[in-house]
Design an enzyme around this catalytic site. Structure first.
Site, short mmCIF file in Angstrom:
data_model
loop_
_atom_site.label_atom_id
_atom_site.label_comp_id
_atom_site.label_asym_id
_atom_site.label_seq_id
_atom_site.Cartn_x
_atom_site.Cartn_y
_atom_site.Cartn_z
N CYS A 186 0.86 -1.18 0.00
CA CYS A 186 0.00 0.00 0.00
C CYS A 186 0.90 1.22 0.00
O CYS A 186 1.70 1.41 0.92
CB CYS A 186 -0.93 0.00 1.22
SG CYS A 186 -1.96 1.49 1.33
N CYS A 220 -5.09 6.72 -2.91
CA CYS A 220 -4.43 5.42 -3.00
C CYS A 220 -3.07 5.64 -3.65
O CYS A 220 -3.00 6.04 -4.82
CB CYS A 220 -5.27 4.44 -3.82
SG CYS A 220 -4.48 2.83 -4.06
#
Length: 282
Positions: free
Chosen positions: A83, A218
């Site tokens: 991530c 993101c």
């Protein structure tokens, strides 16, 4: 863990609105098998702390490299390879907690991540794992006609669709359709909807696998959108990506590497009560 109250120290950080709870697992020693249940309870909004993911920072095992490792879990308890925004938050917090110095390397399921954190400025930069599996021009039916979809793995899988106006896209509906499309079965993919503003600026919205909804930002999605836009000749190698939360992520493509930079903000540090979350330590 502290006293009879059965509390555990936690740290809440966000990167461009993409929020995470971090736990220092060196003293806690929570086994990996218990971590998915903790992620579901801790990340649950209103009933838990609330976050897009739960991250355990841990010592590096003898058979691995890096200054430390992490165990990353999405809000639904699924383990994720990588991530981008969480990696920037991890880099900043790791320096503050004494895991490593400002320039360091840490281990993820996707591989080693090189990081540089400026604690005073609240900024962090990470070199993501090399992009792979680039596939351009996949025509798919997402329920509203045929869309041209592009794909790249920037640590986790990302599909990208370019739109004339990303702000008008029904990300919850189209994102879910793309995330679960049979073309990407069985693992599925993260779904991104990008708008090229000019050769140095992109607006991007992401439906995240594991969160199962649009998130404010993101990092790996921003990297995927920028990497594909550059591959298509739409942008320069360095771009600013504006997230749905309005924050800016910097993406630079240097050779075969992709760098992600931006703010990493510690919101609070404190203790969570295990009983209130339905959790316990053996």
């Amino acid at each position: 863990m502290s006293g009879k109250a059965r509390t555990v120290p936690i740290h809440k950080l966000h990167g461009c609105g993409n929020d995470f709870v971090f736990i220092d697992n060196r003293a806690l020693g929570l086994p990996v098998a218990a971590m998915p249940d903790w992620a579901r309870s801790v990340c649950r909004r209103a009933f838990g702390v609330g976050a897009d993911g739960l991250v355990f920072l841990d010592e590096t095992p003898k058979d691995r490299e890096g200054d430390y490792i992490w165990h990353f879990y999405n809000a639904d308890g699924s383990r994720a390879e990588m991530c981008g925004n969480a990696s920037r938050c991890a880099a900043l917090l790791a320096v503050e907690l004494g895991f490593a110095g400002p320039k360091h390397v840490f281990g993820t399921d996707a591989g080693l991540i090189r990081a540089e954190a400026d604690v005073a400025a609240g900024m962090a930069k990470v070199e993501l794992t090399p992009p792979r599996d680039l596939t351009l021009g996949i025509e798919l039916d997402l329920g509203e006609g045929r869309d041209m979809v592009h794909f790249v793995n920037t640590g986790v899988p990302h599909a990208v669709v370019f739109k004339r106006d990303a702000s008008t896209v029904d990300v919850r509906t189209l994102g879910a359709a793309l995330r679960r499309h049979t073309h990407f079965a069985p693992a599925g993919t993260n779904a991104n909807f990008a708008q090229v503003i000019d050769r140095r600026n992109i607006h991007l919205r992401t439906f995240e696998r594991g969160v199962e909804d649009e998130t404010y930002a993101c990092g790996t999605g921003a990297a995927a959108g920028a990497f594909i836009a550059h591959a298509l000749g739409l942008t320069e190698s360095t771009v600013n990506v504006r997230s749905s939360g309005g924050e800016i992520l910097g993406i630079s493509i240097e050779g075969g590497s992709v760098f992600l930079s931006g703010k990493a903000v510690r919101v609070f540090s404190g203790e969570m009560f295990l009983e209130g979350l339905g959790l316990a330590l053996a």
